[in-house]
Design an enzyme around this catalytic site. Structure first.
Site, PDB file in Angstrom:
ATOM      1  N   ASP A  64       0.677  -1.226  -0.056  1.00  0.00           N
ATOM      2  CA  ASP A  64      -0.070  -0.248  -0.006  1.00  0.00           C
ATOM      3  C   ASP A  64       0.907   1.131   0.120  1.00  0.00           C
ATOM      4  O   ASP A  64       1.662   1.381   0.779  1.00  0.00           O
ATOM      5  CB  ASP A  64      -0.926  -0.151   1.317  1.00  0.00           C
ATOM      6  CG  ASP A  64      -1.798   1.204   1.176  1.00  0.00           C
ATOM      7  OD1 ASP A  64      -1.556   2.005   1.986  1.00  0.00           O
ATOM      8  OD2 ASP A  64      -2.959   1.108   0.633  1.00  0.00           O
ATOM      9  N   THR A  97      -3.244   5.861  -4.382  1.00  0.00           N
ATOM     10  CA  THR A  97      -2.141   6.370  -3.450  1.00  0.00           C
ATOM     11  C   THR A  97      -0.759   6.413  -4.273  1.00  0.00           C
ATOM     12  O   THR A  97       0.254   7.015  -3.958  1.00  0.00           O
ATOM     13  CB  THR A  97      -2.092   6.063  -1.924  1.00  0.00           C
ATOM     14  OG1 THR A  97      -1.938   4.576  -1.906  1.00  0.00           O
ATOM     15  CG2 THR A  97      -3.156   6.528  -1.260  1.00  0.00           C
ATOM     16  N   THR A  98      -0.476   5.259  -4.828  1.00  0.00           N
ATOM     17  CA  THR A  98       0.793   4.787  -5.453  1.00  0.00           C
ATOM     18  C   THR A  98       0.717   5.505  -6.978  1.00  0.00           C
ATOM     19  O   THR A  98       1.821   6.091  -7.218  1.00  0.00           O
ATOM     20  CB  THR A  98       0.900   3.375  -5.847  1.00  0.00           C
ATOM     21  OG1 THR A  98       0.661   2.375  -4.389  1.00  0.00           O
ATOM     22  CG2 THR A  98       2.285   2.773  -6.314  1.00  0.00           C
ATOM     23  N   ASP A 395      -9.244   0.386   1.631  1.00  0.00           N
ATOM     24  CA  ASP A 395      -9.501   0.736   0.267  1.00  0.00           C
ATOM     25  C   ASP A 395     -10.518   0.259  -0.339  1.00  0.00           C
ATOM     26  O   ASP A 395     -11.166   1.178  -1.095  1.00  0.00           O
ATOM     27  CB  ASP A 395      -8.073   0.066  -0.309  1.00  0.00           C
ATOM     28  CG  ASP A 395      -6.755   0.833  -0.025  1.00  0.00           C
ATOM     29  OD1 ASP A 395      -6.735   1.920   0.502  1.00  0.00           O
ATOM     30  OD2 ASP A 395      -5.676   0.141  -0.492  1.00  0.00           O
TER      31      ASP A 395
END
Length: 548
Positions: A64, A97-98, A395
């Site tokens: 994550d 987020t990545t 998520d």
């Protein structure tokens, strides 16, 4: 030569920036690229995991992006700014987020040649914002709308979003938990949708058992037991009273001096305290509740009076838990027992039970009528597994929330980014002057997502990305839906393999990445507060050599 342009370039030195400004900008670009490189391998279904060691000696294994960057300690200010991006993305939409870090890092990287050509940063930033406007329009154009009543379609989207996570090996288990929890806390007030997952969908992790034992309760659970062993631990159709006050003698707030001259004085003081507590208990018992839950303490005398009336008492419950109990039971939290009314009593909960789970007692309030809050019970072998499952579940909850609030989807697997890159390249031909070059560079930066997906699944990157680019260049209706199947390492139609992403997540990713890159590119100096000793010696902070 500029990428994507065949004409020779003659650069005029119109830049009035100092060498210090250029050095700071190049240092910021390097820092941004370093942060992006840290989590580049965690994108996609075949992604690698990172092992993080926290200061207390604990170990976290996750892919994550937000969880990884949260644990990293950086010194460079630009790197800190990049790390904030993933936190912002997580707070806003809970996913991507990545992607946002990788895209922002690439946008910074492709801007580097323009600084050596002495193009002013304002021109680069202006082109980036122009590219962002077109990118959002392209994403809107290829989005499709779904019905929020269709459970299967929502489940498909969540499945494709968490397919890259650790929990994907358990199939649809996490997906079903997320959909049930979001639908439980969903409130539609006069057409205004409200889904507060953080406050009203609490995750309770209990080590032990199998992951298949995890479930969403039709009510809530919390880690508390009754205050006295003789109180009832199982009640059908209970009358529930919620309080936000102590059931004990209130000491005076100011300093009070008590002078005792006789032996009987101390007994008199105790009697007065008992009378006060007795009044509180009588105000409660008048409404004949089965359960009294308070956020404060309960004295032994109050326990004695309430036990005689066969009332179970739970004390020192968290405010957040009390709010959830109020939602599922229909009770109102009251601040003073004297102000209690019949309408404040909750009767929507049909089953109250306290069970021993593992080593601790948990209170379960289930079978509630139309609960607008819930608890998600997670079971698993170890704490590490449970922590990673919880991250994946958060998520999934965010994705489900986004879909219900804005039910529009775009193709995943890098298809949207590649289509945006292709369309921006076509639009670049209509832009005149020097702004065309950063615009083309921004278009090429969007290709970083499909390229990274191809790298992480171990296929021939150049061949796959070239094939995908040519697919999107075709003037056909199917072109926007072609992306990379991260499991097989080949091109696929996202409609066939059912890989979709919420439009709101994609738009937020584009906005956050472009805006942050534009902000960092406009920095022409980094000023550091240095000590007086260094100031006397004439030393200046060397930003170029700042550590990441």
């Amino acid at each position: 030569m500029i990428p994507g342009s065949s004409a020779p370039v003659i650069v005029l030195n119109t830049n009035t920036q100092s060498d210090d400004g250029k050095r700071a900008q190049l240092a910021n670009i390097r820092a941004s690229r370093a942060v992006a490189d840290i989590i580049r391998t965690t994108l996609g279904p075949k992604s690698m995991l990172k092992m993080l060691l926290d200061p207390m000696g604990g170990i976290v294994m996750t892919n994550d992006g937000n969880a990884i960057l949260r644990e990293i300690d950086v010194k460079h200010p630009a790197a800190k700014s990049m790390i904030e991006l993933s936190r912002t993305q997580d707070d806003e939409v809970g996913d991507g987020t990545t992607s946002v870090i990788i895209l922002a890092g690439e946008l910074m990287t492709v801007a580097e040649p323009f600084f050596t050509m002495k193009i002013h940063p304002i021109i680069i930033v202006s082109s980036y914002f122009k590219a962002l406007d077109y990118a959002l329009k392209v994403a809107e154009k290829i989005a499709r709308e779904i019905s929020i009543e269709n459970h299967e379609e929502i489940a498909e989207v969540i499945h494709s979003c968490i397919g890259t996570k650790f929990s994907s090996r358990w199939g649809s288990l996490i997906v079903d938990l997320a959909v049930k929890a979001v639908k439980a806390v969903f409130i539609n007030r006069n057409g205004k949708k409200e889904i507060d997952v953080k406050r009203y969908a609490k995750v309770e992790k209990i080590p032990g058992g199998n992951l298949e034992d995890s479930r969403v309760l039709t009510g809530v659970m919390f880690n508390k037991d009754v205050t006295h062993p003789k109180m009832r631990r199982f009640i059908q159709n209970p009358r529930i009273m919620l309080l936000d006050c102590p059931l004990e003698y209130k000491k005076a707030e100011s300093m009070t001096n008590v002078e005792m001259t006789k032996e009987e004085d101390f007994a008199e003081i105790l009697r007065q305290e008992e009378e006060e507590v007795c009044k509180l208990c009588h105000a409660i018992m008048k409404f004949n509740p089965d359960i009294v839950i308070t956020e404060k303490g309960v004295s032994d005398i109050a326990q004695h009076f309430l036990l005689k009336q066969n009332i179970s008492v739970i004390r020192r419950v968290r405010k957040t838990d009390n709010n959830r109990i109020a939602r599922v039971s229909g009770a109102t939290i009251v601040n003073r027992p004297e102000e209690l009314q019949e309408s404040d009593i909750g009767t929507k909960c049909k089953r109250f039970e306290i069970k021993l789970v593992g080593d601790e007692y948990y209170t379960f309030m289930e079978e509630c009528e139309d609960p607008k809050a819930c608890s998600i019970l997670l079971r698993g072998g170890t704490k590490d597994v449970l922590n990673e499952i919880e991250r994946n579940l958060q998520d999934a909850l965010s994705v489900a929330r986004n879909i219900i609030l804005d039910p529009k989807l775009v193709p995943g697997g890098g298809a949207t980014e590649m289509h945006v890159a292709t369309e921006l390249t076509k639009i670049a031909n209509t832009i005149e002057g020097i702004e065309q070059w950063p615009f083309i560079a921004a278009a090429s930066a969007f290709e970083v997502i499909p390229r990274t997906l191809a790298q992480n699944c171990g296929c021939n990157v150049i061949r796959i990305v070239t094939e995908l680019r040519s697919k999107h260049s075709e003037e056909s209706k199917d072109a926007p839906y072609w992306g990379i199947d991260g499991n097989e390492g080949k091109l696929a139609d996202m409609r066939v393999i059912k890989i979709w992403e919420p439009l709101v997540v994609k738009k937020q990713t584009f906005k956050t990445a472009v805006e942050s890159a534009a902000m960092l590119l406009r920095i022409d100096n980094v000023v550091s507060g240095i000590s007086k000793k260094e100031k006397r010696q004439g030393a200046a902070p060397n930003i170029e050599d700042a550590e990441i």
